[in-house]
Design a protein around this motif. Structure first.
Motif, PDB file in Angstrom:
ATOM      1  N   PRO A  37      13.806 -17.538 -24.886  1.00  0.00           N
ATOM      2  CA  PRO A  37      14.245 -17.944 -26.237  1.00  0.00           C
ATOM      3  C   PRO A  37      14.786 -19.366 -26.269  1.00  0.00           C
ATOM      4  CG  PRO A  37      15.790 -16.402 -25.246  1.00  0.00           C
ATOM      5  CD  PRO A  37      14.597 -16.419 -24.367  1.00  0.00           C
ATOM      6  N   ARG A  38      14.551 -20.043 -27.366  1.00  0.00           N
ATOM      7  CA  ARG A  38      15.038 -21.415 -27.548  1.00  0.00           C
ATOM      8  C   ARG A  38      16.554 -21.394 -27.751  1.00  0.00           C
ATOM      9  NH1 ARG A  38      13.135 -24.371 -32.901  1.00  0.00           N
ATOM     10  NH2 ARG A  38      14.389 -22.626 -33.659  1.00  0.00           N
ATOM     11  N   PRO A  39      17.286 -22.203 -26.984  1.00  0.00           N
ATOM     12  CA  PRO A  39      18.747 -22.190 -27.098  1.00  0.00           C
ATOM     13  C   PRO A  39      19.282 -22.961 -28.303  1.00  0.00           C
ATOM     14  CG  PRO A  39      18.063 -23.772 -25.417  1.00  0.00           C
ATOM     15  CD  PRO A  39      16.816 -23.081 -25.897  1.00  0.00           C
ATOM     16  N   LYS A  40      18.432 -23.806 -28.897  1.00  0.00           N
ATOM     17  CA  LYS A  40      18.892 -24.620 -30.031  1.00  0.00           C
ATOM     18  C   LYS A  40      19.049 -23.766 -31.288  1.00  0.00           C
ATOM     19  CE  LYS A  40      16.402 -28.706 -28.290  1.00  0.00           C
ATOM     20  NZ  LYS A  40      15.359 -29.720 -28.627  1.00  0.00           N
ATOM     21  N   GLU A  41      19.833 -24.286 -32.207  1.00  0.00           N
ATOM     22  CA  GLU A  41      20.007 -23.614 -33.498  1.00  0.00           C
ATOM     23  C   GLU A  41      18.803 -23.894 -34.407  1.00  0.00           C
ATOM     24  OE1 GLU A  41      22.209 -21.510 -34.274  1.00  0.00           O
ATOM     25  OE2 GLU A  41      23.595 -21.760 -32.578  1.00  0.00           O
ATOM     26  N   PRO A  42      18.317 -22.959 -35.140  1.00  0.00           N
ATOM     27  CA  PRO A  42      18.733 -21.555 -35.056  1.00  0.00           C
ATOM     28  C   PRO A  42      18.188 -20.900 -33.790  1.00  0.00           C
ATOM     29  CG  PRO A  42      16.902 -21.758 -36.566  1.00  0.00           C
ATOM     30  CD  PRO A  42      17.252 -23.148 -36.150  1.00  0.00           C
ATOM     31  N   LYS A  43      19.005 -20.156 -33.101  1.00  0.00           N
ATOM     32  CA  LYS A  43      18.615 -19.556 -31.833  1.00  0.00           C
ATOM     33  C   LYS A  43      17.580 -18.449 -32.034  1.00  0.00           C
ATOM     34  CE  LYS A  43      22.899 -20.499 -29.319  1.00  0.00           C
ATOM     35  NZ  LYS A  43      24.020 -19.905 -28.537  1.00  0.00           N
ATOM     36  N   ASP A  44      16.716 -18.325 -31.024  1.00  0.00           N
ATOM     37  CA  ASP A  44      15.731 -17.243 -31.029  1.00  0.00           C
ATOM     38  C   ASP A  44      16.399 -15.932 -30.602  1.00  0.00           C
ATOM     39  OD1 ASP A  44      13.785 -19.080 -31.658  1.00  0.00           O
ATOM     40  OD2 ASP A  44      13.040 -19.289 -29.599  1.00  0.00           O
ATOM     41  N   PRO A  45      15.817 -14.801 -30.978  1.00  0.00           N
ATOM     42  CA  PRO A  45      16.286 -13.521 -30.448  1.00  0.00           C
ATOM     43  C   PRO A  45      16.199 -13.543 -28.925  1.00  0.00           C
ATOM     44  CG  PRO A  45      14.793 -13.181 -32.281  1.00  0.00           C
ATOM     45  CD  PRO A  45      14.730 -14.640 -31.958  1.00  0.00           C
ATOM     46  N   GLU A  46      17.083 -12.803 -28.271  1.00  0.00           N
ATOM     47  CA  GLU A  46      17.170 -12.863 -26.817  1.00  0.00           C
ATOM     48  C   GLU A  46      15.925 -12.331 -26.109  1.00  0.00           C
ATOM     49  OE1 GLU A  46      19.557  -8.595 -26.271  1.00  0.00           O
ATOM     50  OE2 GLU A  46      20.506 -10.501 -25.716  1.00  0.00           O
ATOM     51  N   ASP A  47      15.105 -11.549 -26.798  1.00  0.00           N
ATOM     52  CA  ASP A  47      13.887 -11.028 -26.181  1.00  0.00           C
ATOM     53  C   ASP A  47      12.629 -11.775 -26.644  1.00  0.00           C
ATOM     54  OD1 ASP A  47      14.018 -10.116 -28.743  1.00  0.00           O
ATOM     55  OD2 ASP A  47      13.933  -7.982 -28.247  1.00  0.00           O
ATOM     56  N   ALA A  48      12.815 -12.962 -27.208  1.00  0.00           N
ATOM     57  CA  ALA A  48      11.675 -13.768 -27.659  1.00  0.00           C
ATOM     58  C   ALA A  48      11.031 -14.511 -26.489  1.00  0.00           C
ATOM     59  CB  ALA A  48      12.113 -14.768 -28.729  1.00  0.00           C
ATOM     60  N   LEU A  49       9.735 -14.741 -26.614  1.00  0.00           N
ATOM     61  CA  LEU A  49       8.974 -15.517 -25.630  1.00  0.00           C
ATOM     62  C   LEU A  49       8.225 -16.621 -26.365  1.00  0.00           C
ATOM     63  CD1 LEU A  49       7.425 -12.573 -23.564  1.00  0.00           C
ATOM     64  CD2 LEU A  49       9.302 -14.070 -22.833  1.00  0.00           C
ATOM     65  N   ARG A  50       8.120 -17.787 -25.718  1.00  0.00           N
ATOM     66  CA  ARG A  50       7.412 -18.919 -26.327  1.00  0.00           C
ATOM     67  C   ARG A  50       6.342 -19.438 -25.377  1.00  0.00           C
ATOM     68  NH1 ARG A  50       8.973 -21.211 -30.939  1.00  0.00           N
ATOM     69  NH2 ARG A  50      10.928 -20.509 -31.929  1.00  0.00           N
ATOM     70  N   LEU A  51       5.127 -19.525 -25.908  1.00  0.00           N
ATOM     71  CA  LEU A  51       4.012 -20.069 -25.139  1.00  0.00           C
ATOM     72  C   LEU A  51       3.950 -21.581 -25.301  1.00  0.00           C
ATOM     73  CD1 LEU A  51       1.106 -17.575 -25.985  1.00  0.00           C
ATOM     74  CD2 LEU A  51       2.521 -17.623 -23.914  1.00  0.00           C
ATOM     75  N   SER A  52       3.402 -22.247 -24.288  1.00  0.00           N
ATOM     76  CA  SER A  52       3.203 -23.698 -24.396  1.00  0.00           C
ATOM     77  C   SER A  52       2.079 -24.027 -25.370  1.00  0.00           C
ATOM     78  CB  SER A  52       2.890 -24.284 -23.015  1.00  0.00           C
ATOM     79  OG  SER A  52       1.743 -23.667 -22.449  1.00  0.00           O
ATOM     80  N   THR A  53       1.248 -23.054 -25.680  1.00  0.00           N
ATOM     81  CA  THR A  53       0.175 -23.198 -26.672  1.00  0.00           C
ATOM     82  C   THR A  53       0.498 -22.312 -27.871  1.00  0.00           C
ATOM     83  OG1 THR A  53      -1.503 -23.584 -24.970  1.00  0.00           O
ATOM     84  CG2 THR A  53      -2.298 -22.879 -27.135  1.00  0.00           C
ATOM     85  N   PRO A  54       0.472 -22.835 -29.096  1.00  0.00           N
ATOM     86  CA  PRO A  54       0.742 -21.992 -30.269  1.00  0.00           C
ATOM     87  C   PRO A  54      -0.205 -20.802 -30.317  1.00  0.00           C
ATOM     88  CG  PRO A  54       0.738 -24.312 -30.883  1.00  0.00           C
ATOM     89  CD  PRO A  54       0.234 -24.245 -29.472  1.00  0.00           C
ATOM     90  N   PRO A  55       0.291 -19.607 -30.565  1.00  0.00           N
ATOM     91  CA  PRO A  55      -0.581 -18.424 -30.608  1.00  0.00           C
ATOM     92  C   PRO A  55      -1.753 -18.566 -31.569  1.00  0.00           C
ATOM     93  CG  PRO A  55       1.721 -17.756 -30.562  1.00  0.00           C
ATOM     94  CD  PRO A  55       1.713 -19.238 -30.734  1.00  0.00           C
ATOM     95  N   GLN A  56      -1.553 -19.254 -32.684  1.00  0.00           N
ATOM     96  CA  GLN A  56      -2.634 -19.403 -33.670  1.00  0.00           C
ATOM     97  C   GLN A  56      -3.774 -20.277 -33.159  1.00  0.00           C
ATOM     98  OE1 GLN A  56       0.526 -20.339 -34.113  1.00  0.00           O
ATOM     99  NE2 GLN A  56       0.681 -22.385 -35.062  1.00  0.00           N
ATOM    100  N   ASP A  57      -3.533 -21.028 -32.076  1.00  0.00           N
ATOM    101  CA  ASP A  57      -4.584 -21.864 -31.511  1.00  0.00           C
ATOM    102  C   ASP A  57      -5.433 -21.120 -30.482  1.00  0.00           C
ATOM    103  OD1 ASP A  57      -3.634 -23.898 -33.069  1.00  0.00           O
ATOM    104  OD2 ASP A  57      -2.657 -25.013 -31.434  1.00  0.00           O
ATOM    105  N   LEU A  58      -5.055 -19.892 -30.149  1.00  0.00           N
ATOM    106  CA  LEU A  58      -5.808 -19.097 -29.182  1.00  0.00           C
ATOM    107  C   LEU A  58      -6.935 -18.344 -29.874  1.00  0.00           C
ATOM    108  CD1 LEU A  58      -2.801 -17.519 -27.223  1.00  0.00           C
ATOM    109  CD2 LEU A  58      -4.171 -19.499 -26.529  1.00  0.00           C
ATOM    110  N   THR A  59      -7.953 -17.989 -29.117  1.00  0.00           N
ATOM    111  CA  THR A  59      -9.002 -17.132 -29.673  1.00  0.00           C
ATOM    112  C   THR A  59      -8.425 -15.743 -29.919  1.00  0.00           C
ATOM    113  OG1 THR A  59      -9.776 -16.363 -27.512  1.00  0.00           O
ATOM    114  CG2 THR A  59     -10.753 -18.407 -28.365  1.00  0.00           C
ATOM    115  N   SER A  60      -9.089 -15.006 -30.776  1.00  0.00           N
ATOM    116  CA  SER A  60      -8.632 -13.653 -31.069  1.00  0.00           C
ATOM    117  C   SER A  60      -8.569 -12.810 -29.800  1.00  0.00           C
ATOM    118  CB  SER A  60      -9.574 -12.999 -32.090  1.00  0.00           C
ATOM    119  OG  SER A  60      -9.247 -11.646 -32.301  1.00  0.00           O
ATOM    120  N   ALA A  61      -9.592 -12.940 -28.950  1.00  0.00           N
ATOM    121  CA  ALA A  61      -9.645 -12.150 -27.719  1.00  0.00           C
ATOM    122  C   ALA A  61      -8.528 -12.542 -26.759  1.00  0.00           C
ATOM    123  CB  ALA A  61     -11.002 -12.313 -27.046  1.00  0.00           C
ATOM    124  N   ALA A  62      -8.277 -13.852 -26.612  1.00  0.00           N
ATOM    125  CA  ALA A  62      -7.217 -14.310 -25.706  1.00  0.00           C
ATOM    126  C   ALA A  62      -5.853 -13.832 -26.177  1.00  0.00           C
ATOM    127  CB  ALA A  62      -7.246 -15.829 -25.601  1.00  0.00           C
TER     128      ALA A  62
END
Length: 218
Positions: free
Chosen positions: A137-162
């Motif tokens: 989770p991102r520590p900056k405000e507004p903070k992410d939920p503690e169980d959040a995960l962030r990819l280096s690639t935006p999810p919308q840029d991935l193929t549907s299958a990936a």
């Protein structure tokens, strides 16, 4: 009774039956000269399949999951998501929050790995490309939920299958929330979304993207 034919001078000629037998080789030679050949039934139907699609033997599975913590990842086979055994390395005594990220990164790396030769022969492929990383989770405000995960690639840029491979793999692991959903976003301030992996996505990942809902306040 064999009929003999006498010629001039009373000489005996070859019996007619013998003449017929002698003429058979000559007839065969004449037919061959005319280009007439005996027919043969074709027997070459191509090589037999080397492996049943999407089937791995116990030996293959043991080889792939012989080191580290046993996990499963979803690869693509016959147009659907199919689990295969893998392993990830997690240091003993790792805190829960850090453990979640390490498991997610290990799973992501396994998804991006080219399937083994045996798996490729069985029809397994992956749509996840290498080079992606995952963070907590991102520590900056507004903070992410503690169980959040962030990819280096935006999810919308991935193929549907990936995206389906990643979400379904995460949802079936320690990287998921208690209810099996996955809170995932891209880098920096990319909005977070709560993803799920229903049966129809597993059955047709190229046409069905994992359903998601926005995380309020994130």
């Amino acid at each position: 009774m064999t009929t003999l034919v006498r010629g001039r001078g009373g000489r005996r000629r070859t019996p007619l039956a013998s003449l017929s037998l002698l003429s058979l080789p000559l007839l065969a030679v004449l037919l061959a000269g005319c280009g007439i050949r005996s027919t043969q039934v074709p027997t070459d139907f191509g090589p037999a399949p080397s492996r049943v699609p999407c089937a791995l033997s116990g030996k293959d599975i043991t080889t792939q999951s012989s080191r580290g913590v046993p996990v499963q990842v979803f690869l693509i086979c016959s147009g659907q998501l199919v689990t295969v055994d893998r392993s990830v390395r997690i240091p003993d005594g790792t805190a829960e929050g850090v453990r979640r990220v390490l498991v997610a990164q290990g799973l992501l790396d396994e998804l991006a790995e080219t399937p083994s030769t045996t798996e490729q022969q069985a029809g397994y492929t992956t749509d996840v490309r290498g080079g992606m990383t995952v963070s907590g989770p991102r520590p900056k405000e507004p903070k992410d939920p503690e169980d959040a995960l962030r990819l280096s690639t935006p999810p919308q840029d991935l193929t549907s299958a990936a995206l389906a491979q990643i979400i379904c793999t995460f949802s079936d692991s320690a990287a998921a929330r208690d209810d099996g959903s996955v809170i995932l976003g891209g880098p920096d301030a990319t909005p977070l979304r709560r993803y799920e992996c229903p049966t129809d996505v597993r059955a047709n990942p190229t046409a069905k993207s994992p359903p998601s809902t926005p995380i309020s306040g994130a």
